[in-house]
Design a protein around this motif. Structure first.
Motif, short mmCIF file in Angstrom:
data_model
loop_
_atom_site.label_atom_id
_atom_site.label_comp_id
_atom_site.label_asym_id
_atom_site.label_seq_id
_atom_site.Cartn_x
_atom_site.Cartn_y
_atom_site.Cartn_z
N ASP A 81 2.28 -1.63 -8.86
CA ASP A 81 3.07 -2.73 -8.29
C ASP A 81 3.04 -2.77 -6.77
O ASP A 81 3.76 -3.56 -6.15
CB ASP A 81 4.54 -2.61 -8.75
CG ASP A 81 4.67 -2.77 -10.27
OD1 ASP A 81 3.74 -3.31 -10.89
OD2 ASP A 81 5.69 -2.31 -10.81
N LEU A 82 2.23 -1.94 -6.14
CA LEU A 82 2.17 -1.92 -4.68
C LEU A 82 1.58 -3.21 -4.13
O LEU A 82 0.55 -3.69 -4.61
CB LEU A 82 1.33 -0.72 -4.21
CG LEU A 82 1.35 -0.42 -2.71
CD1 LEU A 82 2.72 0.09 -2.29
CD2 LEU A 82 0.28 0.61 -2.36
N ARG A 83 2.21 -3.77 -3.12
CA ARG A 83 1.72 -5.00 -2.49
C ARG A 83 0.65 -4.68 -1.45
O ARG A 83 0.63 -3.59 -0.89
CB ARG A 83 2.87 -5.74 -1.83
CG ARG A 83 3.98 -6.16 -2.79
CD ARG A 83 5.13 -6.77 -2.03
NE ARG A 83 6.23 -7.14 -2.91
CZ ARG A 83 7.40 -7.63 -2.50
NH1 ARG A 83 7.62 -7.79 -1.19
NH2 ARG A 83 8.33 -7.95 -3.37
N PRO A 84 -0.22 -5.66 -1.14
CA PRO A 84 -1.25 -5.43 -0.10
C PRO A 84 -0.66 -5.11 1.27
O PRO A 84 -1.33 -4.48 2.09
CB PRO A 84 -2.03 -6.75 -0.08
CG PRO A 84 -1.82 -7.34 -1.43
CD PRO A 84 -0.42 -6.94 -1.84
N SER A 85 0.57 -5.54 1.52
CA SER A 85 1.19 -5.29 2.83
C SER A 85 1.94 -3.96 2.88
O SER A 85 2.59 -3.67 3.87
CB SER A 85 2.17 -6.42 3.16
OG SER A 85 3.21 -6.49 2.19
N GLU A 86 1.84 -3.16 1.83
CA GLU A 86 2.57 -1.90 1.76
C GLU A 86 1.60 -0.73 1.56
O GLU A 86 0.43 -0.92 1.22
CB GLU A 86 3.58 -1.92 0.60
CG GLU A 86 4.64 -2.98 0.72
CD GLU A 86 5.51 -3.07 -0.52
OE1 GLU A 86 6.68 -3.47 -0.40
OE2 GLU A 86 5.00 -2.76 -1.62
#
Length: 251
Positions: free
Chosen positions: A165-170
């Protein structure tokens, strides 16, 4: 010339302020050196209260531990997983997703006995704030960083959905600190019924340096600090008083 005099006056003030900072650091080292010299090394089997001890770090009651990130054998570990922005931004917040430690603390052992070590002594940069320890500690650190565009295999303790579930901005940053068994150390703290703990006030230490090395390092730091205090203070006073006198005569 007026501008030059003002700049010189400000520079003098900065140098004097630097001398004051170095003086405060030197006073801290003097206090630490006084504590080290008046606290002789005591055997663990009979020591109580504020003590200095020399021994080696050994396994705790639960025996050898396997550090989750590195897979290395150790006497104690702590693993922290945080989620934070992958790029610098005005929002520097982060979420602590996971923090685990080994089930029991390690022990400090010498020929006379062994006592548990309070983990705060092992991880001083995170748990103890003053006075700071400048000597090398016994910790070994492993860092892992996972991003969507730069994936890294995470250890089994990281839940799969956290990675998925990690976002590209994280990014996920996993930090493991561990203490190997058998490392010789010098410690300064208090021995109570709970084991070796930080001192109630003053210097607390757990370092791979010997007592003699710690004393030598502190003495050298005091000598360097005294030199810097003198040079910064004199240069600052000369600049500040000279420029102030010139400004007063031309006003």
């Amino acid at each position: 010339m007026m501008v030059v005099a003002m700049v010189a006056f400000c520079a003098g003030g900065i140098l004097v302020g630097g001398a004051v900072i170095f003086l405060l650091l030197m006073l801290g080292d003097l206090r630490a050196l006084w504590t080290l010299r008046r606290t002789p090394v005591a055997p663990l089997g009979t020591a109580r209260g504020r003590v200095a001890c020399e021994g080696s770090i050994e396994y705790g009651p639960d025996g050898p531990q396997i550090a989750p990130a590195s897979g290395e054998d150790c006497a104690w570990y702590r693993v922290t997983l945080v989620r934070e922005p992958s790029r610098a931004s005005s929002d520097d917040s982060h979420d602590v997703l996971l923090e685990i430690t080994s089930p029991s603390p390690p022990c400090l052992a010498d020929p006379s006995g062994r006592v548990p070590i309070d983990p705060r002594l092992l991880d001083q940069g995170r748990t103890l704030h003053a006075p700071a320890q400048s000597e090398p500690g016994a910790l070994i650190t492993t860092d892992l960083e996972h991003r969507v565009d730069h994936p890294v295999r995470m250890p089994h303790i990281v839940p799969p959905d956290v990675v998925r579930d990690l976002r590209p901005s994280e990014r996920l940053r996993l930090t493991e600190v561990r203490v190997p068994s058998g490392v010789p150390v010098f410690a300064l703290g208090r021995i109570t019924a709970a084991g070796l703990t930080p001192s109630l006030a003053g210097l607390s230490l757990l370092t791979t340096d010997t007592r003699a090395q710690v004393i030598t390092t502190r003495r050298e730091s005091i000598g360097m600090g005294g030199t810097l205090v003198i040079w910064f203070g004199l240069a600052g006073l000369i600049l500040a008083t000279g420029s102030a006198a010139w400004l007063l005569t031309t006003a």
